[in-house]
Structures are given as C-alpha cells and as structure tokens.
Design a protein around this motif. Structure first.
Motif, PDB file in Angstrom:
ATOM      1  N   PHE A 137       0.829  -1.200   0.000  1.00 29.26           N
ATOM      2  CA  PHE A 137       0.000   0.000   0.000  1.00 29.26           C
ATOM      3  C   PHE A 137       0.866   1.254   0.000  1.00 29.26           C
ATOM      4  O   PHE A 137       1.907   1.304   0.662  1.00 29.26           O
ATOM      5  CB  PHE A 137      -0.894   0.052   1.246  1.00 29.26           C
ATOM      6  N   SER A 138       0.408   2.267  -0.725  1.00 28.57           N
ATOM      7  CA  SER A 138       0.883   3.629  -0.495  1.00 28.57           C
ATOM      8  C   SER A 138      -0.080   4.246   0.511  1.00 28.57           C
ATOM      9  O   SER A 138      -0.906   3.549   1.087  1.00 28.57           O
ATOM     10  CB  SER A 138       0.870   4.419  -1.806  1.00 28.57           C
ATOM     11  N   ASP A 139      -0.018   5.532   0.719  1.00 26.20           N
ATOM     12  CA  ASP A 139      -0.940   6.134   1.677  1.00 26.20           C
ATOM     13  C   ASP A 139      -2.359   6.257   1.131  1.00 26.20           C
ATOM     14  O   ASP A 139      -3.298   6.527   1.874  1.00 26.20           O
ATOM     15  CB  ASP A 139      -0.433   7.500   2.135  1.00 26.20           C
ATOM     16  N   SER A 140      -2.532   5.997  -0.193  1.00 26.95           N
ATOM     17  CA  SER A 140      -3.861   6.190  -0.780  1.00 26.95           C
ATOM     18  C   SER A 140      -4.279   5.103  -1.766  1.00 26.95           C
ATOM     19  O   SER A 140      -5.333   5.220  -2.392  1.00 26.95           O
ATOM     20  CB  SER A 140      -3.916   7.539  -1.503  1.00 26.95           C
ATOM     21  N   ALA A 141      -3.472   4.046  -1.900  1.00 27.25           N
ATOM     22  CA  ALA A 141      -3.817   3.056  -2.922  1.00 27.25           C
ATOM     23  C   ALA A 141      -3.157   1.707  -2.638  1.00 27.25           C
ATOM     24  O   ALA A 141      -2.113   1.620  -1.979  1.00 27.25           O
ATOM     25  CB  ALA A 141      -3.401   3.548  -4.306  1.00 27.25           C
ATOM     26  N   ILE A 142      -3.787   0.657  -3.167  1.00 29.72           N
ATOM     27  CA  ILE A 142      -3.152  -0.656  -3.251  1.00 29.72           C
ATOM     28  C   ILE A 142      -2.205  -0.603  -4.437  1.00 29.72           C
ATOM     29  O   ILE A 142      -2.615  -0.274  -5.557  1.00 29.72           O
ATOM     30  CB  ILE A 142      -4.200  -1.763  -3.469  1.00 29.72           C
ATOM     31  N   THR A 143      -0.956  -0.933  -4.214  1.00 34.51           N
ATOM     32  CA  THR A 143       0.029  -0.789  -5.290  1.00 34.51           C
ATOM     33  C   THR A 143       0.513  -2.119  -5.849  1.00 34.51           C
ATOM     34  O   THR A 143       1.006  -2.167  -6.972  1.00 34.51           O
ATOM     35  CB  THR A 143       1.247   0.008  -4.794  1.00 34.51           C
ATOM     36  N   ALA A 144       0.391  -3.191  -5.079  1.00 37.96           N
ATOM     37  CA  ALA A 144       0.844  -4.496  -5.578  1.00 37.96           C
ATOM     38  C   ALA A 144       0.180  -5.600  -4.758  1.00 37.96           C
ATOM     39  O   ALA A 144      -0.086  -5.435  -3.563  1.00 37.96           O
ATOM     40  CB  ALA A 144       2.362  -4.624  -5.490  1.00 37.96           C
ATOM     41  N   ILE A 145      -0.089  -6.725  -5.426  1.00 36.24           N
ATOM     42  CA  ILE A 145      -0.638  -7.911  -4.773  1.00 36.24           C
ATOM     43  C   ILE A 145       0.123  -9.121  -5.301  1.00 36.24           C
ATOM     44  O   ILE A 145       0.245  -9.297  -6.522  1.00 36.24           O
ATOM     45  CB  ILE A 145      -2.144  -8.080  -5.065  1.00 36.24           C
ATOM     46  N   ARG A 146       0.613  -9.955  -4.405  1.00 32.02           N
ATOM     47  CA  ARG A 146       1.359 -11.147  -4.799  1.00 32.02           C
ATOM     48  C   ARG A 146       0.866 -12.350  -4.004  1.00 32.02           C
ATOM     49  O   ARG A 146       0.706 -12.263  -2.774  1.00 32.02           O
ATOM     50  CB  ARG A 146       2.855 -10.948  -4.557  1.00 32.02           C
ATOM     51  N   VAL A 147       0.649 -13.462  -4.691  1.00 32.75           N
ATOM     52  CA  VAL A 147       0.356 -14.733  -4.014  1.00 32.75           C
ATOM     53  C   VAL A 147       1.696 -15.421  -3.781  1.00 32.75           C
ATOM     54  O   VAL A 147       2.368 -15.837  -4.729  1.00 32.75           O
ATOM     55  CB  VAL A 147      -0.581 -15.609  -4.858  1.00 32.75           C
ATOM     56  N   LEU A 148       2.083 -15.528  -2.518  1.00 34.47           N
ATOM     57  CA  LEU A 148       3.411 -16.047  -2.188  1.00 34.47           C
ATOM     58  C   LEU A 148       3.452 -17.560  -2.130  1.00 34.47           C
ATOM     59  O   LEU A 148       4.399 -18.186  -2.607  1.00 34.47           O
ATOM     60  CB  LEU A 148       3.866 -15.464  -0.844  1.00 34.47           C
TER      61      LEU A 148
ATOM     62  N   VAL B 245      -6.295 -16.277 -12.008  1.00 34.76           N
ATOM     63  CA  VAL B 245      -6.649 -15.308 -10.970  1.00 34.76           C
ATOM     64  C   VAL B 245      -5.604 -14.200 -10.911  1.00 34.76           C
ATOM     65  O   VAL B 245      -5.934 -13.011 -10.817  1.00 34.76           O
ATOM     66  CB  VAL B 245      -6.774 -16.015  -9.601  1.00 34.76           C
ATOM     67  N   GLU B 246      -4.341 -14.607 -10.984  1.00 39.00           N
ATOM     68  CA  GLU B 246      -3.260 -13.611 -10.929  1.00 39.00           C
ATOM     69  C   GLU B 246      -3.250 -12.717 -12.170  1.00 39.00           C
ATOM     70  O   GLU B 246      -2.992 -11.514 -12.076  1.00 39.00           O
ATOM     71  CB  GLU B 246      -1.919 -14.333 -10.783  1.00 39.00           C
TER      72      GLU B 246
END
Length: 657
Positions: free
Chosen positions: A79-90, A102-103
């Motif tokens: 997250f930044s202060d105002s947005a989701i910036t990245a999503i990763r399935v680890l 899905v990815e």
C-alpha cells in the motif's frame, strides 16, 4: 440469469464483515456458506460510483492467509498512503493453471480499480474469493476500509452483438465436449465451441484418473482377455437393462478409438488395477491410468483445439437453442461482459456436464440432498434445460458420481477433495466404515460398502440420507492417529487380498484430533463424554439405542442388521465420543436427456430432434445409479459419447449442405 458480479460482491461483503474482528494479524477466513455460484457471469447492473470516498492506508507491506479451493494461500499486499500498489500470491497449493488466471485477470482488476468488487474467475471461484478475502485482511491491517473498497463497483459494458456461422457448435469443453469438437472437425466440419469457464483447465475432464476402455493398444500389448461382450453384459446386468443397450455397446466399441485418439495427441496410459473392488482387474483390467501430468494435459487440449481450428469462446454461457420448426439450427449465448452471441449452425452438441452446481436441480432430481461439488460447480444444468425447452425428454434415473475421498460439509473450510490436497482428515470418518446414522440416529446401511465400493454401492445410501453422521469413540480415534485404517482392520481380520487395504496401507491420520477440533469450531463435528450428549447436539433421537445394538453386533462379530463384515465392526464404548456431520461430495451428477445410439436427443414420442446431440453427463441414457462398479466408466463413456456425437453431427451437417 443471476448477476455474477453482484453475487461476487455480496460474498465479498459477507466475508469482510465476518473478518472485522481479526484485523490485527493475518488470519484464516471462514469458507463461503455455499459451494459455488450457480449462475454464469454477467455484467454489473450499476455503473461505478462517481462519489466514492477517498482511500487511506498506512503505507507498507502486509500478509494474510486464507483457505481457497485446495489449500491455504498466502497473499502479500503493498500500500501507499492512498492506494493498493501491488498484490502477490506467495504460497499456495491450488491448481497452478487456475491460480494463474486469478493472478493474470483478477489481481490487476483489484489494483486498476482500487476495488474489492471484482468478478471471480469462472471455474476458479474459491481461489478468487480467497485472494479477495486475503487482500481485505491486508486492507484492515493497513488501517483501510474494506467496505469502501467493496462498494467501488466496476462498470462492465457489453460489446456489440456477435453473430457467427458454423457447421457444428459444441456447448461445453469438458471431456465429452472436447472429444466431440475434435471428432467433428476431423470429420471435415467447421466447428465452434462455447465454454462457461475461463479455460479448459477448469474442466474435470483434464484432471480425472483415467477412462475404462476395451481393446486399446495398451491392453493389446499385454494380451488382455477383456472383450466388448464381457464389459457390455456386465454393465447391462448391473443396470438391470435400465440404460440404452445399443448406445452402451456402441460406446464400448469405440472406446479403443477414443483412447487411441488421446494417445495420438500425446497422452500416456498404463492399465492399472483400481483401488476399489471391481470385476475388471488383472487380465480383465480395463482401467487406463493417465500418466500425463495435468499441465501437459491442458496444453494438449489447447493445442489440439487450435490444430482442429475450433474457435472456442471462453467465459461464454450457452442459454437457448435456435429452432426452425422442430429442428435445432443454432445457439444463443452470452459472454461474461454481457455481450450477446448468436451462432447459426447445422447441429448443436450439448456437453455442459450435468447439474452438480445447481441447487435447484439437485433439489428437484435428488430429493433435496445437500451435495457439495468436488468439481464442476459451473455445471448448472444448462444443457439439460436447453434441451428440455427444445422438446427433449428426460430419462427416469438420477444419481451421483460420488467423490470417493470423503464427506464434506457446507460449513467446513477444508472439505474433502483428494488425499493429496489439504483437507480436514476428520471427514475420512465418513468413508472409513464405522457406524453411520441418519438424522433420526438410526443406522441405514452396511458401512463397509463405503470402504470397498464408495462410488457405486456406497454412494446411493448416503445420498438418500444426507446429511449422515459418523460416530466413533476414543479408542478408534487413537487407532487412526497411530496405526491407521489398514493396520486397524488387519488386526480385526482383513484378508491378505483386501483390495482397498493396499490403498490405505501406511496412511495414518496423525492430525485427526486437531482437525476434529476445527470441525467442532465450525459446527459440523462434536465431542462429548456420553452418547446422550452426542445425540442431543444434532437431535439424533435414536442414537443411544442404535449404538447399543451396534455394540452387540461388534461383540458377536456378526452384523445381524445389514451383514457388514466383521473386520469393519468396531465397538463404540470408550469415551469421549466423536461425531461428524457429513454431506456427500460429487464429481458430477447422473441423469439427463434421453438419447438414442447416435446421441441424438429424443422427444416425447422418442423421435430424434433434428440437429440436437446430447453427450457426457448431460445424456441420461449412458449412466446408471448407483454408479457402475467399473472404475473409469464415467470418463470412458463421456469420451466415447464425444467420439460418436462428433462424427454424427458432422455427417448430419454435410447432409444438409
């Protein structure tokens, strides 16, 4: 038609509400209360809000773990202060090809639209919801509002209407549909297909163990004694001649061709004795174990469809047959974004996989039993219903192709799928042959049938009596956690040639107590110091008397009620006592449209409807309930029906030109 986007949004909001109490650290979200949405995807009715609240987060990277379809997924969100910036399935142990969808499709939607109201990937619903749920937990950890993100609806705009012309259109690209498309194309027809799922990888047909077949190159190489006659007469006697004899014989006669075609595409097979009791083994064996890895099977299907020049419209649901008088002349369908599709064709082949994903049809044809799909939740009876609307009739028999790996429960996070997957091991008590009772607390079957013949003789009683309850005591639980079912049953007299025993050899469920506690928390299991307490928990009025009578059978070593073998008789005497509430899990349904030996749909006069073919699980004249006692027969007859119908439809099309 239900709105998939709206339904997905409701599921997300429900899961978010349930998770609000645990926002301080990664947690496991509860499973959805229902197995999967019944309806195909369709566009959102409400456009994106123009007055959405600003998002605010504590910048950083957060993790959450949520159970998906086959495993826990660890999801990391930045997250930044105002947005989701990245999503990763680890980490995960989902089907890689489906999780990749899905990815590739859903995660970018979350980021691009800063929304949790994303549409699930068709055929990977639970994996999709798990990722959304995990991101929601990360949002909470970052101090954000999941309700604000869930309220950000994503506009979906249908495209211009699409119109196509072809010779043959196949509805559903599962095992039977894939073979039908290939054979129609190989016979010179121009072929199109529509598939509700996002990829061929969603099909059970690419993940099954293997087909039953006769006189294949595999069997010829080992001088097999199995003949079409031997298999045919067994199937007809087993079904009491309740299936279409001409169709069954024809299917068995083309079974070698079906397997050979798959071998030519790149499949590798080995004849193998299946783990259950069956009349077809050793020199009469006909089960063809697929050795080709799942990922390669998906690639083979995709390459073959491309070579055959079959245009497949994925994320597209067939909805209505086009009619010209009494003839079927095409199909109306809808893409996931709402785009209307019309395909004019000489022949339509329905291969939509039965109705395991339709609660309404389960209620109608299986007397309201709670059946949880082990696969094929996109199979919601579309083909059957389209055929009925066109004047076809149903066969009179319905049943279930049972998931043989254990029971399920709609409240469970980790229902039984396959042994190699992360499931709650307490569900194994529902197939291990102990004491089973119905909702009254009465015993209703020879429980040993669930060990030796789970997909045939064992499936019908538990489907009829769903939910059913497995009752054991402390001594039994100790045995399962230390020596396992094989050694326990051998000590009680299981013979050296105990067929299913080879499968259970060395399989000790050392986590059964931990898993039982999970079931207790979720509400489908219970532990008590007395049988009376167990009975009260689930309202089993006759349980105390049933246990007393059952213990008497165990003491004498003879089941005077249902004749269960002594090796499966284990008394329930040493407290504490345990119980699990089990609902059957199914791979597919049995029962559908009446067809002739060419897989043509029949009307009320038993006359063929011109241009309409129904195959696989949609065809009611292929299968019997209980399921055949021949492992691989469902898949075998499915691909056989595809071979027959593909050629027949191509010939019919040529005759019209």
């Amino acid at each position: 038609m239900k709105n998939r986007s709206t339904l997905a949004l409701l599921l997300v909001i429900m899961m978010v509400v349930l998770m609000l109490a645990g926002c301080g650290a990664p947690a496991t979200a509860p499973a959805p209360a229902e197995p999967a949405p019944e309806a195909p995807a369709s566009p959102a009715e409400t456009p994106a809000a123009t007055d959405t609240p600003a998002l605010s987060f504590t910048p950083g990277t957060y993790q959450a773990e949520v159970y998906g379809y086959l495993s826990y997924l660890t999801v990391e969100t930045e997250f930044s202060d105002s947005a989701i910036t990245a999503i990763r399935v680890l980490n995960h142990d989902e089907t890689p090809e489906l999780l990749a969808l899905v990815e590739e499709r859903m995660i970018p939607e979350i980021i691009n639209h800063q929304s949790l109201a994303v549409d699930a990937v068709s055929g990977a619903t639970k994996s999709s919801l798990a990722v959304v749920s995990a991101v929601g937990q990360c949002v909470q950890q970052a101090g954000g509002s999941t309700s604000d993100l869930a309220a950000r609806k994503i506009p979906v705009v249908p495209g211009a209407d699409e119109v196509y012309e072809t010779d043959v259109v196949v509805v559903g690209v599962g095992a039977s549909g894939f073979m039908a498309a290939h054979n129609a194309a190989a016979s010179g027809a121009k072929v199109m297909a529509v598939e509700k799922g996002a990829s061929v990888a969603v099909s059970n047909g690419v993940r099954v163990s293997g087909p039953f077949a006769v006189d294949t190159p595999v069997l010829q190489a080992q001088d097999s004694k199995l003949t079409v006659d031997k298999a045919f007469y067994h199937m007809m006697e087993y079904s009491k001649w309740g299936v279409n004899a001409d169709l069954i014989r024809r299917s068995l006669e083309v079974s070698s061709e079906a397997v050979t075609q798959l071998m030519d595409m790149g499949y590798e097979f080995r004849e193998a004795d299946f783990r259950f009791e069956t009349p077809f083994k050793k020199e009469y064996g006909g089960f063809h174990l697929i050795l080709t890895p799942f990922a390669e099977r998906v690639m083979i299907w995709e390459q073959q469809l491309a070579e055959d020049q079959v245009e497949v419209l994925y994320d597209t649901t067939g909805e209505k047959l086009l009619m010209d008088g009494d003839q079927v002349v095409g199909l109306e369908a809808t893409r996931k974004d709402g785009t209307k599709v019309t395909i004019h064709a000489d022949a339509v082949i329905l291969a939509t996989g039965g109705f395991i994903g339709s609660k309404d049809m389960i209620n109608q044809y299986l007397s309201g039993a709670q059946i949880n799909p082990a696969g094929g939740s996109l199979s919601t009876g579309d083909g059957i219903n389209m055929a009925l609307e066109a004047g076809a009739v149903l066969e009179k028999e319905f049943g279930l192709c049972l998931n043989e790996y254990g029971g399920t429960n709609s409240r469970a996070t980790r229902s039984a799928k396959q042994d190699k997957y992360d499931q709650n091991s307490a569900f194994r008590l529902g197939v291990y042959g102990g004491l089973f009772v119905d909702a009254q607390g009465d015993r209703f079957m020879n429980e040993g049938m669930m060990v030796d013949y789970p997909m045939s003789f064992g499936s019908e009683p538990i489907t009829r009596m769903s939910p059913y309850y497995a009752v054991v005591d402390q001594a039994y639980m100790d045995a399962m956690s230390t020596i396992g079912l094989y050694e326990h049953t051998r000590q009680k007299g299981a013979p050296d040639n105990w067929v299913i025993g080879e499968y259970y050899k060395g399989k000790i469920i050392d986590n059964v107590f931990e898993d039982m506690e999970e079931g207790i928390r979720e509400g489908w299991a219970y532990k008590a110091d007395t049988i009376e307490e167990l009975a009260a928990q689930f309202g089993l009025d006759h349980l105390v008397e049933t246990v007393e009578a059952y213990n008497a059978f165990c003491e004498t070593g003879a089941d005077a009620q249902f004749g269960k073998e002594a090796m499966y008789l284990t008394p329930i005497k040493e407290g504490p006592f345990y119980i699990t509430q089990n609902q059957p899990s199914g791979w597919s349904t049995i029962g559908g449209v009446r067809v002739d030996a060419s897989l043509r749909a029949l009307n009320t006069d038993n006359k063929a409807i011109p241009g309409l073919y129904v195959i696989g699980a949609d065809a009611g004249s292929l299968f019997v309930s209980p399921y055949y006692d021949i492992p691989g027969s469902y898949y075998g007859l499915a691909i056989d029906s595809g071979v027959i119908a593909g050629k027949e439809a191509a010939a019919y099309s040529k005759g019209k030109q």
